[in-house]
Motif scaffolding. Structure first.
Motif, mmCIF file in Angstrom:
data_model
loop_
_atom_site.group_PDB
_atom_site.id
_atom_site.type_symbol
_atom_site.label_atom_id
_atom_site.label_comp_id
_atom_site.label_asym_id
_atom_site.label_seq_id
_atom_site.Cartn_x
_atom_site.Cartn_y
_atom_site.Cartn_z
ATOM 1 N N LYS A 134 3.547 87.342 88.515
ATOM 2 C CA LYS A 134 3.759 88.787 88.614
ATOM 3 C C LYS A 134 2.417 89.504 88.837
ATOM 4 O O LYS A 134 1.447 89.247 88.118
ATOM 5 C CB LYS A 134 4.443 89.300 87.346
ATOM 6 N N ASN A 185 6.570 100.392 83.359
ATOM 7 C CA ASN A 185 5.725 99.190 83.243
ATOM 8 C C ASN A 185 6.558 97.924 83.044
ATOM 9 O O ASN A 185 6.083 96.954 82.480
ATOM 10 C CB ASN A 185 4.723 99.332 82.093
ATOM 11 N N ASP A 223 6.579 93.347 84.178
ATOM 12 C CA ASP A 223 6.262 92.180 83.333
ATOM 13 C C ASP A 223 7.556 91.602 82.769
ATOM 14 O O ASP A 223 7.753 90.386 82.744
ATOM 15 C CB ASP A 223 5.421 92.589 82.109
HETATM 16 MG MG MG Z 1 1.565 96.785 83.906
#
Ligand code: MG
Ligand code: ASP
Length: 441
Positions: free
Chosen positions: A5, A195, A198
């Motif tokens: 990632k 975010n 992940d």
């Molecule tokens: Mg990040």
């Protein structure tokens, strides 16, 4: 198979994307599934545009221009993104007309960043000689519930994802998959939360039983403290899942807090690496206890917390008092982080000041309440803290020597974190002293 990632800063521009390509190419024999974020700043810009549209402003062209600039620098043909640009314009026009931005529309608009980045980057890889194909995660089986803004895959996800990758990715091709986004059964776009790429990576890693999930970012793995506060902060070679989870929650911005859950459940190592320095081994996070791990792994903190302090004589020799307190907190959706209690009082901390305030009105029936704002939870993490004699004393001495007062404190049996509450204003004084004494000796 491995999952790799790359975050927003790793795909910010052509120079970064070239580094990403070299890294992916060097791992080709491990059958990588590449998961990407939007280019740095694009998700924020899309959300800003949607908010402006809800206020009646015409606002999409700036973000389209930014994306176009990146696509052009990668020599992508203008046709590649034009359908998505048209969709963005339509959606923003709709938001402008109705002047409201629902959680559903917010997820929809936020999704374009990843959808555009995988198209541009897979296209670039393919032209540069790395056979790659871009995918919206849902086309491979990333179907979620309808909790917009925090959606999670529905039952059967693992099998769907394995099947999707097998049937849709021609052999020899590197799949380049959107992080962050999903789709519900009704065909509406969802996201797993800000975010969240992940998390997408670790969910996919767990689904395909990957050998490893790699999170490529812009630091040399997980650091012992925030390098912007402590220049001497250093990379942590190995960590246990629970330590990393503690750290992700209490401040480290390298990993999203929920990332580790799927990896932990499936026992898949998570490796945090630096796109700008791929030769650095980074940090490996596993379920294994390292007998030689240092007594302290890292220092993390979370600012702007509130602490509610309840004093009641009714607590003394009572059964069920705490249950009442926590039932009230739960009713008001207070997400409690720290608890400290005595025979006549209890303190709880939370980031959600509003919810605490609302709960306080009701808790006043149980005793006297005070609310303290502007507090920082400071956590010293290490898998061997509990067996290290005198570590608590040393930590508290450091804080005292920094001239700072400890206002609340917790450490449970066998705990891997020693946690204190101090004033927000004191954090910059304490962290360098602690780091200096616990790490730089
Ligand atoms: Mg990040
Ligand atoms: N692009 C999304 C965000 O900015 C997800 C991510 O980058 O992980 O929140």
């Amino acid at each position: 198979m491995i999952v790799m990632k790359f975050g927003g800063s790793s795909v910010a521009n052509r120079a970064q994307i070239e580094k990403v390509m070299a890294i992916v190419a060097s791992h080709r024999e491990r059958s990588p599934v590449v998961v990407l974020s939007a280019h740095k700043g694009i998700t924020d810009a899309l959300i800003d545009a949607a908010r402006a549209a809800a206020g009646g402003a015409d606002s999409g062209e700036r973000v389209i221009a930014r994306q176009t600039e990146i696509a052009t620098s990668l020599d992508c043909s203008p046709e590649l993104l034009s359908p998505l640009f048209a969709e963005i314009r339509d959606l923003l026009r709709g938001i402008r007309l109705v002047k409201e931005l629902s959680a559903r529309s917010l997820d929809y608009i936020s999704s374009f960043g990843e959808r555009m980045s995988v198209r541009c980057i897979a296209d670039f890889f393919a032209r540069e000689g790395l056979p790659a194909l871009g995918f919206d995660a849902w086309d491979l089986g990333f179907i979620t519930d309808s909790n917009f803004g925090r959606a999670r895959p529905t039952a059967g996800f693992d099998a769907r994802m394995r099947e999707g990758l097998k049937s849709k990715v021609p052999s020899g091709m590197v799949p380049v998959v959107t992080g962050f986004v999903g789709m519900n059964e009704a065909g509406e776009i969802t996201t797993v939360g800000r975010n969240g790429s992940d998390l997408t990576a670790s969910l996919i890693g767990a689904a395909v039983r990957a050998d490893e999930v790699q999170i490529w970012s812009d630091t040399d793995g997980v650091m012992s403290a925030d390098p912007s506060v402590v220049p001497a902060a250093r990379s942590i070679p190995t960590m246990r899942f629970d330590e990393a989870a503690e750290l992700a929650y209490f401040g480290s911005r390298v990993l999203h807090p929920s990332t580790l859950l799927p990896a932990m459940t499936s026992d898949i190592p998570v490796r945090v690496m630096n796109t700008n320095r791929p030769s650095h081994p980074g940090t490996v996070i596993t379920g294994t206890t390292d007998p030689n791990a240092p007594e302290v792994t890292s220092i993390a903190y979370k600012e702007r917390q509130a602490v509610l302090h309840l004093t009641s004589t009714r607590m003394f020799e009572q059964v069920g008092f705490m249950a009442e307190v926590f039932a009230t907190l739960a009713r008001h959706h207070v997400d409690v982080d720290m608890i400290s209690t005595s025979e006549v009082s209890v303190s709880v901390s939370s980031y959600n000041v509003r919810a605490l305030e609302a709960a306080m009105a009701e808790l006043s029936a149980l005793g006297e309440c005070e609310l303290h704002r502007g507090k920082t939870i400071l956590s010293i993490v290490g898998q061997h803290l509990a067996r290290t004699r005198g570590i608590g004393g040393r930590i508290l001495q450091c804080i005292a020597d920094a001239g700072v007062n400890v206002e609340m404190m917790t450490f449970g049996i066998g705990s891997i974190n020693f946690t204190v509450v101090i004033d927000d204003a004191d954090i910059a004084k304490v962290v360098p002293v602690l780091h200096g004494r616990l790490f730089e000796v």
